[in-house]
Enzyme design. Structure first.
Site, mmCIF file in Angstrom:
data_model
loop_
_atom_site.group_PDB
_atom_site.id
_atom_site.type_symbol
_atom_site.label_atom_id
_atom_site.label_comp_id
_atom_site.label_asym_id
_atom_site.label_seq_id
_atom_site.Cartn_x
_atom_site.Cartn_y
_atom_site.Cartn_z
ATOM 1 N N GLU A 108 2.565 -2.262 1.277
ATOM 2 C CA GLU A 108 1.653 -1.415 2.054
ATOM 3 C C GLU A 108 2.108 -1.346 3.517
ATOM 4 O O GLU A 108 2.875 -2.203 3.968
ATOM 5 C CB GLU A 108 0.234 -1.998 1.991
ATOM 6 C CG GLU A 108 -0.365 -2.071 0.593
ATOM 7 C CD GLU A 108 -0.706 -0.707 0.008
ATOM 8 O OE1 GLU A 108 -0.681 0.300 0.741
ATOM 9 O OE2 GLU A 108 -0.997 -0.646 -1.205
ATOM 10 N N HIS B 287 3.353 3.842 0.762
ATOM 11 C CA HIS B 287 3.736 2.581 0.106
ATOM 12 C C HIS B 287 4.731 2.826 -1.026
ATOM 13 O O HIS B 287 4.752 3.895 -1.641
ATOM 14 C CB HIS B 287 2.515 1.760 -0.331
ATOM 15 C CG HIS B 287 1.780 2.272 -1.528
ATOM 16 N ND1 HIS B 287 0.410 2.219 -1.625
ATOM 17 C CD2 HIS B 287 2.207 2.822 -2.694
ATOM 18 C CE1 HIS B 287 0.045 2.709 -2.794
ATOM 19 N NE2 HIS B 287 1.112 3.082 -3.461
ATOM 20 N N ASP C 270 6.035 -3.995 -10.062
ATOM 21 C CA ASP C 270 4.860 -4.773 -9.659
ATOM 22 C C ASP C 270 3.907 -5.023 -10.814
ATOM 23 O O ASP C 270 4.031 -4.427 -11.889
ATOM 24 C CB ASP C 270 4.139 -4.060 -8.503
ATOM 25 C CG ASP C 270 4.053 -2.548 -8.674
ATOM 26 O OD1 ASP C 270 4.229 -2.078 -9.809
ATOM 27 O OD2 ASP C 270 3.811 -1.843 -7.699
ATOM 28 N N ASN D 128 -0.099 6.596 1.451
ATOM 29 C CA ASN D 128 0.118 5.998 2.782
ATOM 30 C C ASN D 128 1.580 5.598 2.980
ATOM 31 O O ASN D 128 1.912 4.880 3.910
ATOM 32 C CB ASN D 128 -0.801 4.780 2.973
ATOM 33 C CG ASN D 128 -0.546 3.710 1.915
ATOM 34 O OD1 ASN D 128 0.329 3.869 1.070
ATOM 35 N ND2 ASN D 128 -1.304 2.636 1.976
HETATM 36 C C1 F6R Z 1 3.594 1.801 -9.272
HETATM 37 C C2 F6R Z 1 3.730 1.598 -7.848
HETATM 38 C C3 F6R Z 1 3.097 2.469 -6.821
HETATM 39 C C4 F6R Z 1 3.059 3.957 -7.201
HETATM 40 C C5 F6R Z 1 2.414 4.788 -6.101
HETATM 41 C C6 F6R Z 1 2.278 6.236 -6.483
HETATM 42 O O1 F6R Z 1 4.269 0.793 -10.010
HETATM 43 O O2 F6R Z 1 4.358 0.649 -7.496
HETATM 44 O O3 F6R Z 1 3.781 2.306 -5.609
HETATM 45 O O4 F6R Z 1 4.357 4.415 -7.445
HETATM 46 O O5 F6R Z 1 1.132 4.286 -5.829
HETATM 47 O O6 F6R Z 1 1.377 6.331 -7.546
HETATM 48 P P1 F6R Z 1 1.112 7.721 -8.302
HETATM 49 O O7 F6R Z 1 2.366 8.055 -9.042
HETATM 50 O O8 F6R Z 1 -0.026 7.387 -9.258
HETATM 51 O O9 F6R Z 1 0.755 8.711 -7.270
#
Ligand code: F6R
Length: 245
Positions: free
Chosen positions: A143, A138, A67, A136
């Site tokens: 989301e 995701h 992303d 959550n």
């Molecule tokens: C990052 C992404 C997000 C993260 C997720 C967990 O490219 O797509 O889905 O993997 O928010 O983030 P952290 O590792 O910071 O807890």
């Protein structure tokens, strides 16, 4: 679904890096799907260390990131482009033209998504997709919703995500309100998926996502339907499911 337990964040990073390096050794021109965020940083550090010791060669590796924020220039320190260069690409012998991240500066959302889908198709799909897990549930920027969004798409960031991101930007106007992300189908088409999870604050969602019902309200739960998923989690994150694995 396999679940590997690590003692702590560092060991989690080393185990996940081992799986990625095995992929690169077995297929030097493999396609790696990469993630940003706090969880994979230790993995990237480990991969850089092995590269420096000449144990790993990235010269043929191709990468596609999950992303990118829409509207952030690559030079912005909060862009995922910047993150990937800082935490991995600038330290290994990967060819810049072999690294792909959605074009956040493309204002035409349909074009940005179509172009990125085409890139993923042209390089033959993803051999190994690395994922972090949001609080959550995701994955990427997918989301919780009433249905799984399938292809690469443009997401309107939720108010809480925008608020949470605000602290990283110098002014409120700079905070992106949209992002481009691989969709659930794009992610599920990866041949192998490695999910990394660290910390006690992820223990509940790890249990719900991988040991609860499959629902778009917890996007990561769809991974239960994939035939080659490895979860690498540290003790704190895995605590609530230790009797289930
Ligand atoms: C990052 C992404 C997000 C993260 C997720 C967990 O490219 O797509 O889905 O993997 O928010 O983030 P952290 O590792 O910071 O807890």
């Amino acid at each position: 679904m396999k679940c590997y337990k690590a003692k702590d964040y560092k060991e989690m990073g080393r185990k996940a890096a081992n799986i990625i390096s095995a992929q690169i050794i077995m297929k030097p021109d493999c396609v790696l799907g990469l993630a940003t965020g706090a969880t994979p940083i230790g993995i990237y550090e480990q991969l850089i260390e092995w590269y420096r010791k000449s144990d790993l060669d990235f010269s043929e590796v191709i990468t596609v990131n999950l992303d990118e924020y829409r509207g952030l220039p690559r030079s912005n320190e909060q862009s995922y482009y910047y993150f990937m260069r800082k935490n991995l690409f600038d330290h290994i012998n990967i060819l810049p033209e072999n690294t792909h991240i959605p074009n956040g500066m493309e204002e035409d959302s349909e074009k940005a998504c179509r172009d990125y889908s085409n890139i993923i198709r042209q390089i033959g799909g993803v051999d190994l997709q690395l994922l972090g897990l949001g609080h959550n549930g995701h994955i990427g920027f997918n989301e919780p919703d009433d249905a799984f969004e399938k292809e690469v798409h443009c997401v309107n960031l939720t108010e809480s995500t925008i608020m949470a991101n605000a602290r990283y930007f110098s002014s409120q106007e700079e905070v992106p309100t949209k992002a481009y992300t691989m969709g659930i189908k794009t992610i599920m088409q990866a041949r192998k998926i490695v999910v990394v999870v660290s910390g006690a604050d992820k223990a509940d969602i790890l249990k719900e996502a991988f040991f609860g019902p499959v629902t778009p309200h917890i996007p990561a739960s769809i991974l239960q339907m994939h035939n080659d998923v490895i979860i690498v989690a540290d003790e704190a994150a895995i605590e609530k499911v230790s009797d289930l694995i």
